[in-house]
Design an enzyme around this catalytic site. Structure first.
Site, PDB file in Angstrom:
ATOM      1  N   SER A 141     -17.965   5.193   7.885  1.00 50.41           N
ATOM      2  CA  SER A 141     -16.697   5.936   7.845  1.00 50.41           C
ATOM      3  C   SER A 141     -16.351   6.230   6.396  1.00 50.41           C
ATOM      4  O   SER A 141     -16.763   5.485   5.486  1.00 50.41           O
ATOM      5  CB  SER A 141     -15.567   5.121   8.482  1.00 50.41           C
ATOM      6  OG  SER A 141     -14.303   5.719   8.236  1.00 50.41           O
ATOM      7  N   TYR A 154     -11.155  -3.226   8.987  1.00 52.72           N
ATOM      8  CA  TYR A 154     -11.909  -2.053   9.430  1.00 52.72           C
ATOM      9  C   TYR A 154     -12.598  -1.381   8.243  1.00 52.72           C
ATOM     10  O   TYR A 154     -13.795  -1.086   8.299  1.00 52.72           O
ATOM     11  CB  TYR A 154     -10.989  -1.059  10.133  1.00 52.72           C
ATOM     12  CG  TYR A 154     -11.712   0.206  10.545  1.00 52.72           C
ATOM     13  CD1 TYR A 154     -12.712   0.160  11.497  1.00 52.72           C
ATOM     14  CD2 TYR A 154     -11.401   1.427   9.960  1.00 52.72           C
ATOM     15  CE1 TYR A 154     -13.401   1.321  11.874  1.00 52.72           C
ATOM     16  CE2 TYR A 154     -12.067   2.585  10.316  1.00 52.72           C
ATOM     17  CZ  TYR A 154     -13.069   2.517  11.278  1.00 52.72           C
ATOM     18  OH  TYR A 154     -13.750   3.661  11.626  1.00 52.72           O
TER      19      TYR A 154
END
Length: 264
Positions: A141, A154
């Site tokens: 990501s 995350y």
């Protein structure tokens, strides 16, 4: 649409979103598929929707955050010689701060985003090396770089995926194994419902999953080691410079004495 078989692609998190789009695109490219996710109903719906004559689709229900379930998928990756491509897509996220998130949920996130991805890669890499060919696509990501944007665990998990990809390239590239790290930005999937910010799916800068996967596959075709679909052409040199700077400074860390600024 390709008719010659390219082997089998195993895709995790294949019941929806990015994983389901990968399934659609890869079967059209000539891959047989093994689709992995927790939800059997959704997996079967995806399998039925993307069916192509002459190609096979197998569904494998597995909770990758569960050790015993994960071992079943590892076994398939070690033993199925038809597998030529692993797409490590399964993951979960959060937008909450450390003061609002539950540590047990964060532990489960680590189990899925880091541990499962690592174990699946370790399961398939020796098989790929033995055959002298294979491709591993790891979905990271942009928050693996822009770490302050979302939840810290995350972001850290996605930084891990990017770093892991670099070392995989170092260890496996000369053995016939291709590694691609894909860094999506905000993408219109149910990820945001689980993460706690559903409105992001409709954001002006949110990419469609189909565009994300099509760009990622184009990057794979081009031989990119790291693919960042949302990074526009005019800014692509910024990534190159960032990577060059990171690699350059990494050679300057090891000295017997601390820097003079510490007065030691």
């Amino acid at each position: 649409m390709s008719t010659a078989s390219k082997g089998t692609a195993l895709i995790t998190g294949a019941s929806a979103g990015i994983g389901a789009v990968y399934a659609d695109r890869l079967i059209k490219r000539g891959y047989d598929l093994i689709l992995v996710a927790r939800n059997e109903k959704l997996l079967k719906e995806v399998a039925a929707k993307i069916a192509v004559p002459g190609r096979t689709v197998t569904t494998l229900v597995a909770d990758l955050a569960n050790k015993e379930s994960l071992k079943q998928v590892e076994k398939v990756l070690r033993e199925d010689a038809s597998i030529t491509l692993l797409v490590n897509n399964a993951g979960v996220g959060s937008v909450a701060s450390i003061l609002k998130d539950n540590v047990e949920e964060m532990d489960a996130m680590i189990a899925l985003n880091i541990t499962a991805l690592t174990r699946l890669t370790y399961a398939v890499a020796p098989a790929f090396v033995a055959r002298g060919t294979g491709t591993i696509v790891n979905i990271s990501s942009v928050v693996g770089i822009a770490v302050e944007m979302l939840n810290g665990v995350y972001s850290a998990s996605k930084s891990y995926v990017l770093s892991f990809g670099h070392t995989l390239q170092r260890d496996l590239a000369d053995k016939g194994v291709r590694i691609q790290s894909v860094l999506p930005g905000a993408t219109a999937t149910d990820f945001w419902d689980v993460a706690g910010y559903a409105p992001q799916k409709e954001g002006a800068n949110t990419m469609r999953a189909t565009d994300l996967v099509d760009a990622a596959l184009a990057g794979l075709d081009k031989g990119e080691l790291v693919t960042i679909p949302g990074l526009q052409d005019a800014d692509a040199q910024d990534w190159t410079q960032w990577e060059e700077g990171r690699r350059a400074i990494s050679k300057k860390f090891s000295h017997a004495k601390p820097g003079a600024r510490y007065g030691v």
